[in-house]
Every structure is written in C-alpha cells, then in structure tokens.
Design an enzyme around this catalytic site. Structure first.
Site, short mmCIF file in Angstrom:
data_model
loop_
_atom_site.label_atom_id
_atom_site.label_comp_id
_atom_site.label_asym_id
_atom_site.label_seq_id
_atom_site.Cartn_x
_atom_site.Cartn_y
_atom_site.Cartn_z
NE ARG D 109 33.05 71.90 39.70
CZ ARG D 109 33.81 72.11 40.76
NH1 ARG D 109 33.47 73.00 41.67
NH2 ARG D 109 34.93 71.43 40.90
CE LYS D 144 41.71 46.26 33.53
NZ LYS D 144 42.16 45.41 34.66
CE LYS D 176 43.73 41.75 26.67
NZ LYS D 176 42.77 42.55 27.44
CD GLU D 206 46.13 38.40 29.26
OE1 GLU D 206 45.84 39.59 29.01
OE2 GLU D 206 45.27 37.55 29.53
CG ASP D 227 46.95 38.02 33.34
OD1 ASP D 227 46.89 39.14 33.85
OD2 ASP D 227 45.95 37.31 33.13
#
Lengths: 291, 291, 291, 291, 291, 291
Positions: D109, D144, D176, D206, D227
């Site tokens: 597994r 992410k 940012k 950004e 962005d």
C-alpha cells in the site's frame, strides 16, 4: 490553579525526564485514545492518588507535570502532600486535584507506570539503607538498570537514601578481571588507565583475592571493589588496609546478608537488585467526575 | 563468522527494537568508555552466556545483534543454543562465541540488562500460563508496563506463552467506570463508542456488578471485563452468559489465586504483575581473553 | 489579542498535527525567507481568508496556530467565522485578523497548502456522504492516503461527514485474497488471525464471490468486504445474510454509482478517491498592510 | 537477485526520499501489521505492477527500494520495464519480481500510495507540457505543494517534463504586491532586496499592470511575473519588452487556456494545479503466492 | 524581570539558533553538572559580561536566551548595553543582570563559547570591511565554515559588516574548473547549468585566465569569479568588462593585500579566513553571589 | 576498491562522529547541489589531498568516510599516506584516490572544513606540547570549545599530543570561586561535593592564593588549579606541596610563557586557545577528471 507549595523533586531532577515522559505518553496514546472520544471535552473530575503499601515515593514531579491544570481553567488545581523521598504508609493520599477528565484519563496509566516503578526502586533501596544504617556505609547502585531508564532509576535510588555509582561507562574507570587479563597485571592496567583516561576520573579495581587487593592498593587504586568475598574475608582486608583506599563490597547482596557486610567497615555496598528486581509499589488513583 | 542456524526471535520481533538497543547503548557509553581505552584494538575473546536460574528466555535477538561478529573477522563466530521462548535450567549455556574484546566488554552490560529483564517477564508469565494451562483460558498482559519498554515487554509476554491485550489506548476500546459515569450508563457509553471509534476495534466494558454485566451484554459489548470479582461471582456470571460475549477476569491475580479464576470458564485473565513486578532472571557472562 | 471564541477543531485534533506543521514550515523556509528580509520587523497587516468555491472546511486549527498573534502585540487579533466541518460558499470569509507582516507573509503559503488540501478531502467526502445520506450507510476512507498525511487526511474525512476505516495495518485485521491463498482457506485464515492478533481487533474478510461470503460468515468474520461486486450481487448477498455480520462495499466508487450501492443495505462504503484524488478547495488570502 | 539494469530515477533523486519512505512505512505499520502475523515467514510470491490508465510514471526508485530482494534470497528478483518519466498506457507492466510474501504485503500500500500520487503529478504536468510544446515556453511548478512532499512533487514535475520554480522561500526572491506596498514602490523593493538577499539569488517581481512591468524592468528585475493578465495583455507586454527580462505568466491556468498563454512568447508558465490538484494515476499490483 | 529594551539581534536571527544552543548545552551538561549539586537551589547572583579586547559583538541574542530570568523571580533582570554588530572596546560591559546561581554557572561556559567565537568572526570581518570601505566593494564569506555552524557564522559575518555568498550548494550555481573540464567548455557548462538549475539561481563562473573571463561573459555568466589573479590582472579585466557582469575576487586575501584588490573595482572580495581562522574575542564574565 | 591498509584514527574515534559528518553534509547540500546537476552520473576523477603548511593531521577518518569508493566501482580506490597525529610538511600528499566525480565535488568542501579545522587544533596543540616536552608536564584542553564540536576538538587535542581535561560538566568536579563563595569556604565546598557527586569523580579546586591552596589540600582536593598565578608563585607552591596533590596551571598561556610554567613542576597546563583560537591548517584538494 495549582500553587506548587511543595517542590516534588528531591535535589536535581534527572536530566531529560520531560522528554522521557512525552515519549512514554506517545507510546501509550499512539495515533489516538480510541475510548476517550466518547467523552465531552469540557468534563471535569476530581482525583486523588492513594498509596496501597508502605514505601518511599519517587516520581511526584512527573505526576505534577502530567496532571498540572491548564492556567485557563481557574477552578482546577493540584495539591501534593508529599515529595520524592517521603516515606508513606498504606492509605496515604499523596496528591489530589481537579482536572479535565479526558486529560486525566488519557494520562493516568502512564503516570502510575512511572510512579509505581520508581517508587518500587526507592522503596527497596530504603530497605537496604535501613539495614546498614548504623554502620556508616553507603548503599550504591550498579549499571544493572532497565534499558532507557538509567537516569530515572538512579534518581530513585537517591530518593531511597542510596548513592550512585558511576552513571555509565564514561564517568568512572572500573578495571575488571578481563581488563587485567588483557594487560597482564593490575599494576600495568592501573598505569595504562591513568594515561588513557580523563584525569578527573577515579580508578576502581575489581579484586577477587587478597593478593589482588594488595597489588591494587600498591598501584594506586582510588577504590577497591571486593567481588563476591565472604564477610570474614572482607572484614580482614578492610581492617588491614583501612585508610589506604576506599572499599566497595559487591555480589548478590540481599536484605539478610547486607548488614554483615556493613559491619566489615567497607565504605560502599553495591546492590544490583535495587534497580533490576524491585517490585512496583502499589498505588491507586481514585477519580470522581463532577456532574 | 556467524551462521545463524537458529532464528533467535519467536514470531515477529517487536517493532523498533533495534533503535531501542542503540539508544540504550548510548545511555551507557555516553561520550566514551573510559576503561576500555586501555585495551588493544585487536584483542579477541571467547564468551559464553550461562543461565543461573530456571526460566524462559527472551532477548536472544538483541544478544545476536550486539555480539554478532564483523564479517571481516573470519575466525569470530556466534552460536545460539536456544531461541526466545526456550525453557532453560540453571547452568544452561544459551549462547557462546568469539568476538573483539573491546566490543564485547562495552556491550556486555547492556546486553545482560535486556536479557535479564525480558527473560524475567517471560519467566513469570510462563508460571501463570502453567497454572491455568489445563483450563483453556489465556493469560494476557495489561498496560502496566515499564515506560518506554511496552513493545518489548509485550513481546516477552508472548515468549512466556501469554497473549497480548491492546498495545495502547489506540487499538482497542475499553470502557471503564469513569467513562460510564461520564456518559450516564453503560448502554449509552457503548453506543457512543461504536459511533466515535474506528469500526475495526472491539469494545470491552469493565463491570463491577452482575447488573452491569447484563447491561453490557445487552448493549453489545464484544468483551466484558469482570473487575475484582470473587471466583464464585465470576463463575456464576460466566455460566449464565457463556456464549453471548467474551469474559476477562482482572484484579490482583497471583500464582496462587489465578487457577481458581481459570476454573470459572473465563476466556482471559489479565495480570499486571507479569510486566510491572517481574524480577530479573539471573544470567551470567563468562569471558576469556585469547592470548 | 485573540479570543478564540470558536474552537476550530471538530472533535479531537489529529495526533501530532503541530509538529507536522512545524516540519512543513521548515520545508518552505529552509535557511531563511530571502524576500522577507526587505520588510521592517514592526510592520503590521490585516488579512482575511476567503473561500472561492463551495465546500467543507478543514484545517482551521492549523490556521489559528500559524496566525495567532503574539500576546505582547495587544492590537493584533484572529477571528474565526467557521470551524472544521462548516459548509461554506464562494465569497465566505472564514477567518480574518491582524498580525505582524513578516510572520504572515512567511507562513501564508504553508497555511493555504494545508487548508486547501484538507478542505478538498472534506469537500469530496461530503459529496459522497450527501449521495448516500438517505440510505443509512457510512462513507469510509481507505489506506490510500498521501504518504505522511494519513492522520490529517483521516481527520478531514471526518470533517466531511465520513467515518474512518482502520488507521493503519496495526488497528484492525483485514484478510485479503493473498492471505487466504497463503493459508489455504478463509476458515483457516480467520482461525489463525484470531490466535495471532490482539484480541481487541475485529476481523474483516475481503470476498469476491458469494461462496466466500458464506465461508467468511461461517468462520466468524466480524465484517465482510464485498470487493468489486455489482450492486445487484451486493444487494442479494446483503439481503441473504443481514444481521449475521457487517458489510462493506468497495471498488472504484464514484459520485454516480455510490448511491446504487448505498441502496443495497451495506453498512459501509469505502472510497479511495476521497483521499487519493480530491482536488484542492480554492481559498484565497487577502492582505492589507497598515501604514 | 536483482540486477538493476535500469536506473529508475530521472536525473538526481529528491534529497531525503529514503527517510521519507521509512517514515511513511512507519505511519502505516505502527506497532505491527496485525494481519500479516498469520503468514509463514518463508512464504514467497511473484508480483507485477500494472498501469490502469495512460500517464507518465514517477516513483520507480521508491518501488525498487521497497521491493528489492534481500541478497540472501537468491531466487528472488526485481525487474523494471520503465523508469521515471516513461509514458505508459493501460495494461503496461512497469515492474515485476519475486519476493518474500510478508515483506511485499506489508509494503504494497505504501508503495502504491507514492507511485500513484507522484505519477498523477507527472501525468498532469506532461499534459500541460504537451499543450505548450510547440511554443518554446516552460511549464513550471509553484509552492502550492502537499505539506511534507515538496521535494518529491517537484521531482515528479520534472519527470512530467516540467521545470521547477524556486524550491522554497530561501532559493529565490519573489517580490509580491505586499512587499511592494510595504516598501513603497517596486523600485525601492528591488533595491532593498538586492542589498538584503544573497547575491546569487535572482529577483522576480510580481506585476499586475503594464506600468508595474515597466518599473520592474527599469529597476532591474531578473524576471517579471505577469499575474492574472489576459493573453492579450500578456502578449502586448512581452512583445514590447522582449529581451530586457524574462517573463512568467501565472494565474488559474488550465489545459484549455494554457496554450493561448504559451503563444504570447512568455518564457515560463506556472501552474499550481499540477501539484495541488492532480488526481492519482490508477496502478494495480498483482500478487501470486508460490506454493 | 527583564525588559528587553534592546533587540539583541541585527536583522533576522539565523534559522534554528535556538535548537543549536540547546544541543550545545546538552553537550556540556550531559547527564548532569556534577559540581553544581553542592549549591543551594535558591541562590542568586549578579553578573556582568566584560569585553577584554576591542572588537565587534555577535551572539547577544544567545546570551539573552541563556540568562533570561524566569518570570516568577521578580527581582531578577537582564540588561543589554549593546546589540549584535556593536563595536566595543576593552573594558566595556556589554550586559549585566541578576539570576539564579545554578542556572548561571551551568550555562556560563556555553554562553561564552558562542559569544567569543561569533564575535571573533564579526571582529575579523569588520577589519576586512574597514580596509576596503572607501572603494565600494563588498567583503563576502565562503563555504569554509565550521561544520555545523554555517548559519551562525554567516550571521556573524553580517554583524561584522560583511555580506553572504551562497549559504550552501543549493542556493546558487558556481561553475568551477572541474565542472568546466567535465562538460568541455565554459560555454556548454553555462548552458547546461541554465537548463538543469532552478531558474531563480544566478550563475557564477570561476575563471583563471582572461580568455576564460571573456568566454564566461559571452556565455552569459551573472557573476565572474577571478581566482587567484594578481591585483594588476584583476584591474585590467574589470576595466575591460565593467558593466557586462559582476566580478568577485578570491584567493588568500589578508588584511594587507585586500585593499589592493578593492581598488581594482571588483564588486565582491571573498575571504575564507573570516570564518575558518578567526581567533576568539576575549570576553569575561564577572559573577557575584548575593548573600 | 579501497584496502584501508592504514587505520586513519589515533586510538578511539570520537563518539558520534559519523552522524556529525552527515549533519554537516546536509547543512551544505540542503535540498540539492544546484551546480552538480550539469555533470554526468558516471564521470570519474582522480584526486589528491596536499598539505600547504607544516602541521599535525587530524580528521583522516572523516576523509576516508566521505571519499570511500562504492564497492561496485571496482577501479576506484582510496589510499592514505598518513594517519591522525602524523606530522606533515608543506607539499605532502596525505591521501589520494579515484572516485565518482559528483560524489567527490559535492563532499569536497565539507571534508576540507573538518580536516583543516581539526588539523588546526592538533597543530597548535603540538606546538604547546613541544614547548613543554622536556619538563614532564601535560598540555590539557579546556571546555572553551566550539559549540557542537567538543568531542571532535578534544580528539584533535589528543592527536596533537595533548591530554583531555573533563569532557563536560558531568565527568569531573571543578570547584571555582563562585562555588566556594556560595558555600562559605573551600573546606565545606569540598565536603559537600564529596557527598553530592558520584564517588568515581575526582575533585579539583581552583585557587587564587597560597592560603587557598593550603586549605584545598587540607580538605582533600585531588587536584589543585593554580589560577592566573605567576611562574614564581606557581613554582613556590608546587615545591612546598609536591606529592600531596596534583597541580594544574591555568590562565592565558601562550607559546612563549608556557615553558616557564612547565619548569615549575606542575602536572598539567591547561590552554584554552588550542581549541578556541587555532587557525585552520591550509590543505588543498587536487581533482583531475578522467576523460
């Protein structure tokens, strides 16, 4: 909230006790207490810890750590009636308090496992100490401890009135038969050890005959360990060499024989069973939920 | 070089035993063995491990790990005469071998500390198992284990012929008096537990009266723990409800009383003392240096 | 300062979540946030967390841990509008607060990574639960979880209204085709398992045919897993054996087929995709610096 | 015994993968596999790993680690038909071998959990790469990622043909909106970052508007992140400033829209969903016991 | 109680410093301070830290951590007269306070070991910085740091006015002679590195001849390291290529030669000795017991 | 393949050195060597380690560990021309071998960082030892070591011909001025220490006056530390009390003054600078790629 009027520890707590306790909690709780989930989070209970046998306590600092109320629960508390080293009798309440029920029930077993085992060591130690008390010699422990519990058990020995031999292989030099055989003689073993060890470590030599004792003293041993000798032989040796070195008697001591050895005038008697075969002290936890 | 003809372990070794042993070695050796420095690095010795009391062995896999020769020392070896679970008598040589002297002397105490303690647990367990043997019930352990040694001690119980209760709080549901008091009744505690727990966990209820037993069975308890009941009461309850659930007898069992409980027809008898108060089994190590 | 009026957790938090979060922070920050160094240490910001899709939340306790103000910054705060398990819609503000800017910006991504992934699991679980809701069966998870996230993902399943199968290989016995083949028959596999396992673990048998089901029930399986059977076969088996054991349906469930299985009367339907293939729930963080 | 003719890894394995796998095994096995105990220790089986969907493989080095035969079992083996990055189709056997049955069943597994998840990331990445292939721009990942799996998922992105953005906050500077707001302007943010960061780190800014892009280029940004801009705006900006800096397009890319962005001439397109929302690749393990 | 009016750190503390300090305490204390046991637990003392040589301080945050009074001892305090980066002269008292005596005496040596070593690095760095100050180039460190102390020593370099080269092998690309030899040419090494590295890392090429410098610039190196070149050659190269790339001079710099290199117009001069051969700054602790 | 004809270590390696080296490698490599990725995996190189200054080597066991060839690469090898403690001169090749290029280049800096620092300590120690050689006293170290490197640096001191004072606070009792002030007198401090410490630890007393020395000897100090006394005073004291205890001279020793102290007849001279201010020994690594 707890006031901690009593310091639970006797002298210095054993280094690392807190992470030892956390590891043991984890051992028991694993990925979660499957039964406790049925309880409400806000349930509170009163508890008290009752001794069921006479003995000497050890581990109250661990109890305090595990059952100490959160500061935000203002009505909760923890009171100690004793500290480590206290002699207790059957029926004595050694601590009581008020705490969140889930916290208490999850930690109860771990707390008792420490308290019962360490108090078992303290209790047995104190019995040996009591036997030799009048003769001015010290009961000391050995390295025959439970794997992983050495510092805690050596602390328990102190709580029972005993003293500690070296903690491990690193803080003392103890030349045994095999070291002697390997190097050829006690004399050369002592000389080598003086050169190779840190010079702040004392040097003890394990001897099985009177001739060995003489050679060890001659070689400058700080301490001589009389291994498995009879009380008579022990007494004879101590009398002859008193003042030239310190003497430790060792070998299968029990509560009956130990006094005879104490009478011989040795400085120390080491007893393995106080750590490797002490039965737990029976202690019970009463819990009452507050409706 | 070692041949390992005998598998030292009985069934599966306890998870994590190897790092447990390494930690205990570290506990003893600390920053270095101060005495061993006087030995030559290439010194070899023969050793043998002799049992000094009758009992049941446990821990030979640890012995094998600690005293296993390095592959490059071709004349060294390790032979086992027994495996975990073997019944031994005073004088039996359970293992012998040839090994580097420094390695042996540094690890000797740690090895014995495991072997003596675990064999102590196996030995006491086997005595209980022997007492109940004819009556078809199992001796099981409790969570009253030495902090940090749970998996090892539960393995020792298996080596002594006992079985294991849950490992910790996570792999079984055991509803005790406080859980019942908190929720209001056995019935609602069982229902809550069925909902909140993982559904592959069985549910045991601790009962102190016959009424509680009836309610627990009614509520669907998989196992009923009869707490501190007399053999008579136990027998009466088991007779009445046999087949509806499983029964565990619990409470201050000793080698004298346990048989009476076994006769009652309970499925399990749990005994705390096999882990919390087993004395060490006396084992001795003989070492002879090879000139 | 934060008041924590709302408990973010649904029931018990998953064990070890805090050190999991610390490890993930370390994974992201490594030897230091290279961008944040250009910010002043005393800069403060207001933030709010906005959901961009309908779903079920999970991970607010982690958010609270990461964005909780230091007690010494008295004007800072953290407010929760929801707790784990709350159903939310696009545009909902689930939490907002005021915090040191460097702290927030360094932790923002880690916080969202937990919240989005765990809420993804909760959301998909809740969809399955919704599909079977009327039919009285439970949606349960499997061991098909992300390596390292098992306890967190199983918690997320609970937040979505699902239930948990065993946590791992240790808290439940599941006999599969290979175990059966190895031992020879279901009957002997069940018997062996009863002897070798801890007796508080239930025993589930995976069956692929009706004959196997019959044998498993006969052998005393606590639960029978019906593996990859059609809804029809499933219904037939459940009808025939209802009450003798519990039934789990398993095998490539999706949101369309799951209801048909629910109608068959099985007790549990296990769904691997709720943990191994749940897409993240889109959540956004708004940050405004306070001049 | 395994010959390892094929190197399973594509380039360098992700640092620390081995201890990651060990931790995940531990997560699943906990204090022991309760079912496996019913199997004989010497049981052997043949296994093969079959892909059930088209995709790109990742994780074969982990498979090799988990199922590699012990050197002493001479008839056991492991053969790979593929390596990480290989495109496979339904029905392909990617690996097969012969191994101790208990070892295989306990690790099966965990192995599949890695292989299915990482191959899921590789597969989705390869689809994005395929979409933009003709236009000479790179698909890159983001931060992410699943908490605790960053290095493994970034490796899976490479296996799918993608490239990596910075690993964490420490190996790249990304200014940012909040950093800009905090310092007052892009220009001063870039200047501060040049001074405070390690000078071997590039500096990305950004930007949300064309004016910001101009200022960022003027200030010396090594890379400009566009962005959430439309393909049109993106194309216009890239055309105007081509050669002065590098451009990354970012913001809710999917398999339909990504090509339009690729056509704009940007150097990189970052896609969060390849790590945060990739469904597992279905892979199946066939096991046959050898009588 | 301490008021902490002064922030001891200069910018961001090095990641992980706290657990570094705890590990070092443990290294010194081991299983317990054998001398301190003779002191009463409630003994208090006043202390002050006096510098015995001119230099630049580093490590006051560690001092604050180690000697910070417990909140419950209301009369205790800690005052700082300086912060990291402060230039001090012989006789300056940099900190003073009142604290439990056992705590202080057990931690004194560990505190001084950090403070003296880190201030040694800061002090030597500041001497190099002073030498090149007028010429607008930066003193930077290397990876020639003490094993285990990298982040702390790089912090000390910043406290001395220096800047940091990459932290390790992971946050910057530095192509050396062997990389070039392996790939065939600087040009192809640079191209390979651009493809294989994270694209937010700059690329530096180590050059030993003017031809190599030309090729590196042509290939697009972000920084050129001029390895062991004379000041004359360095000056010639910088003059010819100023503005096309950044230049770092490297190779056995000392306080006498460094200024000549600074005059050449290079952007950075890296100096290994500021971390690998900085002598400790002499600092002394005065302790006075309060009767 | 390596034959290891020479044992690189002098006596026992410092406990834990292997995990120390692994941690330092990790410190340098972090999530991956960004430059090395451009090299082929199968590239091999020849290397040799050349000393650039006269000195005493320390750390060859670490070199051997880091550069030891994989057994499967049969043409690779590692040869040592020296062992720890060997005196070397500029130009000496201390080791050479053949190894995978990526492995070598990634580990080169870590290896040199250990070798240069530890050899720096050995070299400085050996200079002090040389100065006092004729006078029969020992150069010993102090606790003024680099945080985290104590055991390694104390090993380096032994390689340089020095001896070790206690390792930490736990393996020796050293009563300083503050302990004396706390207890009231040297006499009572010595008595308390005898009672509270493990009885295998020697007891040293730090004295600043002749009166203190007399009292310490009277009280039974095993060693007397003469703190910051002039050579004259030291000589006078040693002459007067020779044979009653051991003497250690301490306080700002340098290579010029140390001989004067050696002449006084003290048993030990402790020198802090050998660990806290030893400059690195310059060592260079030559690497040649094999086409």
């Amino acid at each position: 909230m707890s006031l901690h009027q009593i310091n639970p520890w006797l002298g210095e707590p054993p280094i690392g006790w807190m992470s030892h306790v956390e590891t043991s909690l984890q051992e028991d709780i694993g990925p979660g207490d499957a039964t406790n989930r049925l309880l409400r989070n806000d349930l509170t209970c009163e508890w008290r810890m009752e001794v069921q046998q006479s003995g000497v306590l050890c581990g109250l600092g661990i109890l305090q750590y595990l059952f100490d109320p959160e500061p935000e629960n203002e009505e909760d508390f923890l009171n100690l009636n004793a500290q480590d080293g206290t002699h207790v009798r059957q029926g004595d309440i050694v601590a009581y308090g008020k705490l969140n029920a889930k916290t208490l029930l999850t930690r109860e077993r771990t707390c008792l496992n420490y308290l019962m085992r360490l108090s078992g060591v303290s209790t047995l130690t104190s019995k040996f100490v009591h036997q030799v008390g009048a003769h001015g010699c010290k009961i000391i422990d050995t390295r025959k401890t439970t794997p992983g519990l050495r510092l805690l058990e050596k602390y328990a020995v102190r709580c029972g009135g005993g003293s500690n031999h070296r903690i491990g292989l690193f803080d003392g030099i103890l030349i045994k038969d095999n070291h002697i055989a390997a190097v050829g003689s006690i004399t050369s073993a002592v000389q080598s050890a003086r050169l190779s060890g840190n010079y702040l470590l004392k040097l003890e030599v394990e001897c099985e005959t009177e001739e060995q004792v003489e050679e060890a003293i001659q070689a400058g041993a700080d301490i001589v360990l009389l291994d498995n000798m009879s009380p008579n032989t022990t007494a004879k040796i101590v009398e002859k060499h008193k003042g030239k070195t310190l003497f430790e008697a060792s070998g299968s001591m029990n509560l009956t024989t130990v006094e005879e050895y104490a009478k011989t005038g040795v400085d120390f008697i080491s007893v393995g069973s106080i750590t490797h075969s002490a039965p737990s002290l029976a202690i019970h936890m009463e819990v009452e939920l507050i409706p």
